[in-house]
Scaffold this active site. Structure first.
Site, PDB file in Angstrom:
ATOM      1  N   GLY A  31      -2.700 -52.362   1.403  1.00 45.04           N
ATOM      2  CA  GLY A  31      -2.175 -51.560   2.816  1.00 45.04           C
ATOM      3  C   GLY A  31      -0.802 -51.361   2.669  1.00 45.04           C
ATOM      4  CG  HIS A  37      -0.415 -47.631  -1.896  1.00 42.06           C
ATOM      5  ND1 HIS A  37       0.691 -47.942  -0.963  1.00 42.06           N
ATOM      6  CD2 HIS A  37      -0.946 -48.742  -2.623  1.00 42.06           C
ATOM      7  CE1 HIS A  37       0.857 -49.224  -1.126  1.00 42.06           C
ATOM      8  NE2 HIS A  37       0.149 -49.704  -1.963  1.00 42.06           N
ATOM      9  CD  GLN A  61      -2.956 -60.253  -4.722  1.00 39.87           C
ATOM     10  OE1 GLN A  61      -3.945 -59.785  -4.902  1.00 39.87           O
ATOM     11  NE2 GLN A  61      -1.904 -59.317  -4.775  1.00 39.87           N
ATOM     12  CD  GLU A 148       1.746 -45.432 -16.256  1.00 38.70           C
ATOM     13  OE1 GLU A 148       2.892 -45.264 -15.997  1.00 38.70           O
ATOM     14  OE2 GLU A 148       1.051 -45.329 -16.871  1.00 38.70           O
ATOM     15  CE  LYS A 149       6.798 -51.431  -7.275  1.00 35.93           C
ATOM     16  NZ  LYS A 149       5.865 -52.346  -6.540  1.00 35.93           N
ATOM     17  CB  ILE A 176       5.142 -42.633  -6.669  1.00 34.95           C
ATOM     18  CG1 ILE A 176       4.104 -42.099  -7.408  1.00 34.95           C
ATOM     19  CG2 ILE A 176       5.957 -41.723  -5.759  1.00 34.95           C
ATOM     20  CD1 ILE A 176       4.018 -40.641  -8.107  1.00 34.95           C
ATOM     21  CE  LYS A 184       8.350 -42.571  -2.193  1.00 31.29           C
ATOM     22  NZ  LYS A 184       8.469 -41.834  -1.058  1.00 31.29           N
ATOM     23  CB  SER A 186       4.084 -52.480   0.855  1.00 33.16           C
ATOM     24  OG  SER A 186       2.920 -51.684   0.454  1.00 33.16           O
TER      25      SER A 186
HETATM   26  P1  AMP Z   1      -0.215 -53.009  -3.623  1.00 33.61           P
HETATM   27  O1  AMP Z   1      -0.670 -52.396  -2.252  1.00 33.61           O
HETATM   28  O2  AMP Z   1       0.954 -53.020  -3.555  1.00 33.61           O
HETATM   29  O3  AMP Z   1      -0.984 -54.087  -3.884  1.00 33.61           O
HETATM   30  O4  AMP Z   1      -0.607 -51.812  -4.621  1.00 33.61           O
HETATM   31  C1  AMP Z   1      -1.915 -51.128  -4.789  1.00 33.61           C
HETATM   32  C2  AMP Z   1      -1.631 -50.428  -6.062  1.00 33.61           C
HETATM   33  O5  AMP Z   1      -0.716 -49.223  -5.964  1.00 33.61           O
HETATM   34  C3  AMP Z   1      -1.433 -51.156  -7.402  1.00 33.61           C
HETATM   35  O6  AMP Z   1      -2.235 -50.747  -8.382  1.00 33.61           O
HETATM   36  C4  AMP Z   1      -0.192 -50.816  -7.533  1.00 33.61           C
HETATM   37  O7  AMP Z   1       0.363 -50.958  -8.785  1.00 33.61           O
HETATM   38  C5  AMP Z   1      -0.079 -49.372  -6.846  1.00 33.61           C
HETATM   39  N1  AMP Z   1       1.472 -48.590  -6.615  1.00 33.61           N
HETATM   40  C6  AMP Z   1       2.359 -49.567  -5.846  1.00 33.61           C
HETATM   41  N2  AMP Z   1       3.230 -48.916  -5.765  1.00 33.61           N
HETATM   42  C7  AMP Z   1       3.586 -47.802  -6.783  1.00 33.61           C
HETATM   43  C8  AMP Z   1       4.304 -46.778  -7.115  1.00 33.61           C
HETATM   44  N3  AMP Z   1       5.527 -46.800  -6.570  1.00 33.61           N
HETATM   45  N4  AMP Z   1       3.837 -45.937  -7.703  1.00 33.61           N
HETATM   46  C9  AMP Z   1       2.598 -45.891  -8.425  1.00 33.61           C
HETATM   47  N5  AMP Z   1       1.776 -46.835  -8.182  1.00 33.61           N
HETATM   48  C10 AMP Z   1       2.129 -48.004  -7.255  1.00 33.61           C
END
Ligand code: AMP
Length: 282
Positions: A31, A37, A61, A148-149, A176, A184, A186
């Site tokens: 979120g 995202h 986690q 890929e981040k 991104i 980027k 959260s």
């Molecule tokens: P998270 O909500 O941080 O657990 O991220 C959820 C998904 O979004 C994961 O697969 C992350 O790798 C992807 N994600 C988070 N930030 C980025 C970003 N800046 N660029 C591309 N994918 C992202």
């Protein structure tokens, strides 16, 4: 767009879609959605008939002392963004729904998780694998999309799917970034204005490392030192790691002779631990 809080509701919806012959794409998230995202959602829309976004801050986690409690949460805001992007269903369970009393089963692995983030977050990937596994069982997606981040996470999920013969195609999506290069995240919301101004140094330092590799440097330590030095030069005081590992095994290399992943985790101030990376093909 439907918002489901329970496994039962999701399964009912999925059953209906599957009976109609629809393919399903899953985007797992915690979120506080941003363009990173949303780019995964865009990819999912291209590759599947129905798109499910899961929004769950997964306690399993997070280690002790990490930011589970302070992690930003706002389902209303996220739902608006998902609706705009044409998401079909949000799965936003409470913790009890995912881990009811008596829960004691886990998914784990012996490789890929020993280096990089796994060193300072020893239980992190077990939590990620377990929750992703549960999400796959609940949503039964044909496709799932990861950024890929979180390069180590992407490698772990791909390996898990292969090792355990799971019937899901995993797609990795590019990082991104903000206009100034900061990936980027959260967690960028934790940054004070001063920290936010310093944070693009992470990407700039990685770019410096990439340039060294492009110019022919093959000694990983030299590249790691240059990246670390540049990050520390602006007054950042704590680097968790800067590492160069083999792209497949995620083990450190003595000499760069095949494809590598260069990744880092940097503390900005007290609360934000930011990660970034690049891949380099030899
Ligand atoms: P998270 O909500 O941080 O657990 O991220 C959820 C998904 O979004 C994961 O697969 C992350 O790798 C992807 N994600 C988070 N930030 C980025 C970003 N800046 N660029 C591309 N994918 C992202």
């Amino acid at each position: 767009m439907k918002i489901c809080k329970t496994v039962k509701e999701v399964k009912k919806e999925i059953k209906k879609w599957k009976a109609e012959g629809d393919t399903i794409g899953l985007v797992p998230t915690m979120g506080w959605l941003h363009e990173g995202h949303l780019s995964l959602i865009k990819n999912a829309k291209k590759g599947s008939d129905k798109v499910v976004v899961s929004i769950f801050v997964n306690p399993m986690q997070f280690g002790p002392g990490e930011d589970y409690d302070s992690y930003p949460r706002d389902l209303k805001r996220d739902a608006k963004l998902c609706d705009k992007k044409g998401v079909d269903l949000i799965f936003a369970p409470e913790v009890d729904e995912m881990y009811p009393d008596g829960f004691c089963s886990y998914v784990d692995m012996n490789g890929l998780t020993g280096e990089l983030c796994g060193k300072s977050r020893p239980i992190h990937f077990r939590g990620v694998q377990t929750v992703v596994n549960k999400l796959f069982n609940i949503v039964e997606p044909n496709n799932a999309y990861f950024g890929e981040k979180d390069a180590q996470q992407l490698a772990v999920i791909k390996r898990m799917v292969k090792d355990l013969n799971m019937n899901v195609k995993i797609t990795g999506c590019p990082i991104i970034r903000e206009d100034d290069g900061l990936a980027k995240s959260s967690r960028n919301s934790y940054l004070t204005p001063e920290e936010r101004a310093l944070a693009p140094i992470i990407h700039q330092a990685l770019d410096l490392g990439k340039d060294m590799l492009k110019k022919g440097e093959r000694n990983p330590q030299k590249v790691i030192d240059a990246i670390s030095e540049k990050i520390l030069s602006v007054g950042v005081t704590k680097i968790d790691y800067v590492s160069i590992v083999d792209a497949l095994s995620l083990k450190p290399v003595d000499k760069i002779e095949s494809d590598i992943l260069c990744a880092c985790a940097v503390y900005m101030g007290n609360s934000a631990r930011l990660i970034d990376n690049f891949s380099f093909e030899v």
